[in-house]
Design an enzyme around this catalytic site. Structure first.
Site, PDB file in Angstrom:
ATOM      1  N   ASN A 247       0.551  -1.248  -0.022  1.00  0.00           N
ATOM      2  CA  ASN A 247       0.132  -0.026   0.279  1.00  0.00           C
ATOM      3  C   ASN A 247       0.812   1.263  -0.098  1.00  0.00           C
ATOM      4  O   ASN A 247       0.151   2.308  -0.547  1.00  0.00           O
ATOM      5  CB  ASN A 247      -1.098   0.068   1.370  1.00  0.00           C
ATOM      6  N   TYR A 248       2.164   1.412   0.376  1.00  0.00           N
ATOM      7  CA  TYR A 248       2.414   2.020   0.437  1.00  0.00           C
ATOM      8  C   TYR A 248       4.184   2.593   0.447  1.00  0.00           C
ATOM      9  O   TYR A 248       4.564   3.531   0.290  1.00  0.00           O
ATOM     10  CB  TYR A 248       3.022   2.558   2.206  1.00  0.00           C
ATOM     11  N   LEU A 249       4.774   1.560  -0.063  1.00  0.00           N
ATOM     12  CA  LEU A 249       6.160   2.132  -1.313  1.00  0.00           C
ATOM     13  C   LEU A 249       6.378   2.079  -2.963  1.00  0.00           C
ATOM     14  O   LEU A 249       5.286   1.087  -2.991  1.00  0.00           O
ATOM     15  CB  LEU A 249       7.047   0.712  -0.535  1.00  0.00           C
TER      16      LEU A 249
END
Length: 684
Positions: free
Chosen positions: A628-630
């Protein structure tokens, strides 16, 4: 005409306080008090108020009554303000959910007739066009002109096994629908959940409702229930499954794949796309994460009458199972989900069937998300100057917005929102309470004062960390908490909607999630740039990547419980290491220059590194940040640059999900680390 009897006179000393507004209390004579003296004072002075003249006493009572009425008025006003804040936070939660589902900016409205969230989308992919008016109102964006799919796949119907429940030492033969629920608990009997009082209580409450008005309504005490016979039956069933031959397993898989094939694909605008979660979740017991207050509740079976189908007007509507019909069929071109229904536990939440992670719809959404995070890098210097300036202002709302922006930037905290009473008391930055903070002050060897944060974050995962923060932010938080009780809000002048509105003024499209994505990605990028040793062996490269990923997971508070198999896995690795060390020792005795010694030494070093990494990551979840974030282009470029096989750090599913980024060059730059980057090692 019947005349009601007069009510007996109540002595003044025990008269209840009247709650009607603007009433003057009557001064009744107390029969237990002696007659008043000539001076107007009562003879009996057992009550200090009785020492005052009656006129003064009446005036005192009037004043007391007015004070109580004012206090009640303030209480009602406070309650109303709290209700309005709660409603705003709910609206913000709906907006964030819509943004998460659609991949763009949304404003969410609730359709009063069906309860389904409708979205106004400001970013989309491909050939979408804007319409001035339509089914979802002015400003909606057309996401597709053609949509065809085959609906959802329901779980198989329950097949009774006939094994009884033992209650108070006697066998109880249950009806099929009762037996199904008893089996839900029996198969979990040896899990950690089954020993939790909240899980047991919620299960038994639901089980009693199932049994109510039936022949087994006498089963009411969980302590008298014995699920062992059903558990043993399920254990035997699982052993039979394990004992299947490879040919049987292969045939079962082929039959399963054949049955699911048509549900796996949909056609949007003439392009065949893969569908994600097309299966309807089977009934069972809700588990939740952390200490969720609803764990153990019965998840009922979802029926076609619960499901809304979204499909093109000219497409063939999927047939509902025999004897059933869909709740609704709609043709909403402003959304990309194909089916939706209310969650059976958290009924305000909706489950959606959407396009899969490998589809062009999701790929475009992911790419836009990470590009927006990169854009934030160009504004971050100005944003930090802005919140540092505003934290020093006297206006409380301005200062609170600045401090929340600082905490989101530096600590990657989530937004938070008001929760219903039956939901877990999870909080984010805007809903922090005074009791969640502990001011520890500065330390001798550190330039900044420390604060301990301790609260339940998303999914009831505890956030318990100490952070050294800038003095101006520390002083602001102390000011916000001054003269407040532990259960009062730290940020009482703002809510998530105000925070996100404020962020929009700093950068178009900026949200708290964009901040988290940016800080997670740039942390990984910076650590890989700083810690990677060129031409190192692949195991060392993997350890370097995992350590950087771990720092991101800690920043985002991505935790997990220690696996039951962790210690067994560590023991196994340790035994293997001892065997190799013993073998190497024996070879050295025989021949100090034995040709096998270098390879044995290398294998031992690899095992030590593997054990260290495994131990350090036992309670850290690396997968959430990867998904989700990288920014995947950071990882792919790093692997290409240092000749690390991608499966070393990415699962097969992630390789497929981020297929759009596979062509990235080894020299990919997420952000220029020398530009507007604040390297402040003392801050946290």
């Amino acid at each position: 005409m019947v005349i009601p009897k007069a009510k007996p006179m109540v002595p003044e000393a025990v008269r209840p306080v009247q709650s009607r507004p603007m009433m003057v209390p009557q001064i009744a004579k107390n029969p237990n008090v002696a007659a008043a003296s000539k001076g107007g004072r009562p003879v009996d002075s057992s009550d200090s108020d009785d020492d005052a003249p009656l006129a003064q006493k009446k005036k005192s009572l009037d004043s007391e009554k007015r004070t109580k009425e004012e206090r009640e008025k303030r209480r009602r006003e406070k309650k109303e303000r709290k209700r309005k804040r709660k409603e705003k936070r709910r609206e913000e939660r709906r907006r964030r959910e819509a943004e998460r589902l659609g991949g763009g900016r949304h404003t969410v409205k609730l359709n009063s007739s069906s309860g389904v969230k409708k979205k106004k989308i400001s970013s989309g992919g491909g050939s979408s066009r804007r319409v001035s008016a339509g089914g979802n109102g002015k400003g909606s964006e057309i996401m597709w002109t053609q949509l065809e799919h085959h609906g959802v796949l329901f779980p198989p119907e329950y097949e009774p096994h006939g094994v009884p429940l033992t209650y108070d030492g006697k066998d109880v033969h249950l009806e099929p629908h009762e037996e199904e629920v008893a089996t839900f608990f029996a198969v979990m009997k040896e899990t950690d959940y089954a020993f939790k009082p909240v899980f047991q209580q919620n299960f038994m409450d639901g089980f009693k409702r199932i049994l109510k008005n039936g022949k087994n309504a006498h089963v009411t005490d969980f302590e008298k229930c014995n699920f062992q016979k059903i558990y043993d039956w399920d254990l035997a069933r699982r052993e039979k499954v394990k004992a299947r031959t490879s040919e049987e397993k292969k045939q079962i898989k082929l039959d399963k794949d054949k049955a699911e094939e048509k549900y796996m694909w949909a056609t949007m605008n003439g392009k065949r796309e893969q569908v994600g979660n097309f299966r309807v979740e089977p009934p069972g017991l809700f588990r939740g994460r952390g200490e969720h207050p609803k764990m153990g509740r019965i998840k009922r079976r979802i029926q076609p009458e619960d499901i809304i189908i979204n499909i093109g007007k000219d497409a063939k509507v999927p047939e509902a199972p025999a004897g059933h019909r869909w709740k609704e069929v709609r043709h909403d071109q402003t959304v990309t989900w194909m089916a939706g229904w209310n969650d059976s536990i958290n009924t305000k939440d909706w489950k959606y069937v959407q396009f899969g992670a490998t589809s062009s719809v999701k790929s475009e959404s992911d790419k836009q998300k990470f590009e927006k995070a990169r854009t934030l890098h160009e504004h971050i210097g100005k944003i930090r100057d802005d919140y540092r300036k505003n934290m020093r202002k006297d206006n409380k709302e301005t200062a609170q917005l600045a401090v929340t922006t600082y905490l989101v930037d530096k600590l990657a905290l989530r937004a938070g929102g008001e929760k219903d009473e039956d939901l877990a008391d999870t909080v984010g930055v805007t809903t922090l309470r005074v009791g969640h903070l502990k001011f520890m002050g500065p330390e001798d060897d550190h330039p900044y004062p420390k604060i301990e944060f301790d609260f339940l974050g998303k999914d009831s995962i505890r956030y318990h960390q100490e952070h050294a923060i800038e003095r101006v932010a520390y002083d602001c938080l102390k000011r916000f908490c001054k003269n407040k009780k532990e259960d009062e809000d730290v940020f009482d002048k703002i809510d998530p909607s105000k925070v996100n509105s404020h962020l929009q003024t700093l950068m178009p499209g900026l949200t708290i999630k964009v901040f988290r994505t940016y800080n997670a990605s740039i942390t990984l990028y910076r650590l890989l740039e700083e810690t990677t040793k060129p031409k190192a062996a692949v195991p060392i490269m993997k350890s370097t990547y995992d350590e950087a990923n771990k720092e991101v997971a800690i920043l985002c508070n991505h935790q997990k419980g220690e696996s039951k198999q962790h210690q067994a896995g560590m023991d196994k690795l340790n035994d293997k290491k001892k065997e190799l060390e013993k073998e190497m020792k024996e070879l050295r005795k025989a021949d100090k220059n034995h040709k096998k010694l270098p390879s044995l030494k290398e294998r031992i070093q690899k095992l030590k590194l593997q054990m260290e990494t495994k131990e350090s990551l036992k309670t850290v979840s690396l997968g959430t940040s990867k998904i989700n974030y990288l920014d995947p282009r950071i990882t792919i470029a790093w692997c290409k640059k240092h000749e690390v096989p991608l499966p070393t750090v990415y699962t097969k599913a992630l390789v497929q999900k981020f297929n759009w980024a596979m062509c990235e060059e080894p020299d990919y730059v997420f952000a220029d680390l020398s530009y507007n980057i604040e390297r402040d090692p003392g801050a946290h």
